[in-house]
Design a protein around this motif. Structure first.
Motif, PDB file in Angstrom:
ATOM      1  N   VAL A   9     -49.834   6.118  -4.163  1.00 19.86           N
ATOM      2  CA  VAL A   9     -49.158   7.228  -4.848  1.00 19.86           C
ATOM      3  C   VAL A   9     -49.917   8.543  -4.635  1.00 19.86           C
ATOM      4  CG1 VAL A   9     -48.612   8.170  -7.140  1.00 19.86           C
ATOM      5  CG2 VAL A   9     -47.969   5.812  -6.565  1.00 19.86           C
TER       6      VAL A   9
ATOM      7  N   THR B  43     -36.287   6.963  -6.467  1.00 22.16           N
ATOM      8  CA  THR B  43     -35.915   6.862  -5.055  1.00 22.16           C
ATOM      9  C   THR B  43     -34.584   6.145  -4.862  1.00 22.16           C
ATOM     10  OG1 THR B  43     -38.256   6.789  -4.486  1.00 22.16           O
ATOM     11  CG2 THR B  43     -36.712   6.024  -2.801  1.00 22.16           C
TER      12      THR B  43
ATOM     13  N   THR C  55     -41.648   2.032  -5.781  1.00 17.09           N
ATOM     14  CA  THR C  55     -40.494   2.645  -6.450  1.00 17.09           C
ATOM     15  C   THR C  55     -40.096   1.886  -7.720  1.00 17.09           C
ATOM     16  OG1 THR C  55     -38.972   1.386  -5.043  1.00 17.09           O
ATOM     17  CG2 THR C  55     -39.604   3.583  -4.287  1.00 17.09           C
TER      18      THR C  55
ATOM     19  N   VAL D 189     -36.650  10.316  -2.193  1.00 17.99           N
ATOM     20  CA  VAL D 189     -37.350  10.409  -3.482  1.00 17.99           C
ATOM     21  C   VAL D 189     -36.734  11.553  -4.287  1.00 17.99           C
ATOM     22  CG1 VAL D 189     -39.601  10.737  -4.605  1.00 17.99           C
ATOM     23  CG2 VAL D 189     -39.473   9.597  -2.380  1.00 17.99           C
TER      24      VAL D 189
ATOM     25  N   HIS E 146     -44.701  12.988  -7.765  1.00 16.25           N
ATOM     26  CA  HIS E 146     -43.296  12.669  -7.495  1.00 16.25           C
ATOM     27  C   HIS E 146     -42.856  11.448  -8.296  1.00 16.25           C
ATOM     28  CE1 HIS E 146     -44.412  15.257  -4.165  1.00 16.25           C
ATOM     29  NE2 HIS E 146     -43.141  15.480  -3.966  1.00 16.25           N
TER      30      HIS E 146
ATOM     31  N   TYR F 279     -41.390   8.378  -7.967  1.00 16.76           N
ATOM     32  CA  TYR F 279     -40.969   7.414  -6.938  1.00 16.76           C
ATOM     33  C   TYR F 279     -39.922   6.414  -7.448  1.00 16.76           C
ATOM     34  CZ  TYR F 279     -44.568   9.671  -4.311  1.00 16.76           C
ATOM     35  OH  TYR F 279     -45.294  10.650  -3.677  1.00 16.76           O
TER      36      TYR F 279
END
Ligand SMILES: Nc1nc2c(ncn2[C@@H]2O[C@H](COP(=O)(O)OP(=O)(O)OP(=O)(O)O)[C@@H](O)[C@H]2O)c(=O)[nH]1
Ligand SMILES: [Mg+2]
Length: 204
Positions: free
Chosen positions: A192, A11, A49, A72, A6, A8
């Motif tokens: 993470v 976000t 983030t 996110v 993902h 981050y």
């Protein structure tokens, strides 16, 4: 199961809510950050983030008094929960946060993982244990981050990590413990990996 990475750093802040009734629909996936006031929850979210002030941090404990929600990506959210255990907060206010916290943990169905942050110098206080026991009882996996690890020398850091791992092993839950520092970026990779795993496990 394929694990998705993902982004981050993408976000975004969604909403600050005084209680769960003010949160968006209970769908998608949430991972919440909980811990004593001043443990470093908001700092950890900012580090994760790569944003300086996504979550507000402060030298004054008890800064985060609301449930702060971040997205996110669609249906994938991070939650900064109100800190607990700060002695100098008026009793009535403390009760209000604790209630909001308890309600969130017990009723929010989309909660799929709990990150519990503890200052590495003062881990496993009563309320920390309660939080982890609560998650285990509800079958929510836990990642304990021992924060401000930059404050200890490497031997002491290892000793604390081993001690906390040993103490929590007795609960026989899905619990992992890692050292963490927002300042020195220790353990961010572990965080993470865990978040990607939790989010991937519950994606359709
Ligand atoms: N040395 C060091 N200080 C940190 C670290 N993370 C946070 N802090 C400091 O600890 C204090 C509290 O950090 P926050 O991130 O605001 O803590 P919080 O858990 O969100 O606190 P509440 O919102 O009050 O519950 C601030 O002064 C931070 O700068 C770290 O990794 N190392
Ligand atoms: Mg905070």
């Amino acid at each position: 199961m394929a694990i998705k990475n993902h982004n981050y750093h993408m976000t975004k802040f969604v909403i600050s809510a005084p209680d769960i009734r003010h949160l968006p629909n209970d769908t998608g996936i949430e991972v919440a950050f909980a811990g004593r006031s001043n443990a470093g929850k908001s700092s950890a979210l900012n580090t994760l983030t790569q944003q300086k002030s996504l979550a507000r941090t402060s030298k004054t404990p008890g800064r985060t008094q609301l449930i702060n929600l971040f997205e996110v990506e669609e249906g994938v959210r991070l939650v900064d929960l109100p800190g607990y255990g700060y002695a100098e907060v008026p009793e009535a206010m403390k009760r209000k946060w604790q209630q909001a916290l308890g309600e969130y943990l017990q009723k929010r169905e989309c909660l799929k993982g709990l990150v519990v942050l503890m200052d590495i110098r003062h881990p496993l206080k009563d309320l920390d244990m309660q939080m982890v026991e609560w998650a285990v009882a509800m079958n929510v996996p836990v990642l304990v981050l021992l924060t401000k690890a930059d404050k200890l020398a490497s031997g002491a850091k290892k000793k604390q990590l081993m001690g906390v791992r040993q103490a929590l092993a007795e609960l026989e839950g899905d619990i992992e413990v890692e050292n963490f520092s927002s300042l020195k970026k220790i353990g961010v990779d572990k965080l993470v990996i865990k978040l990607d795993k939790w989010f991937s496990e519950h994606s359709a």
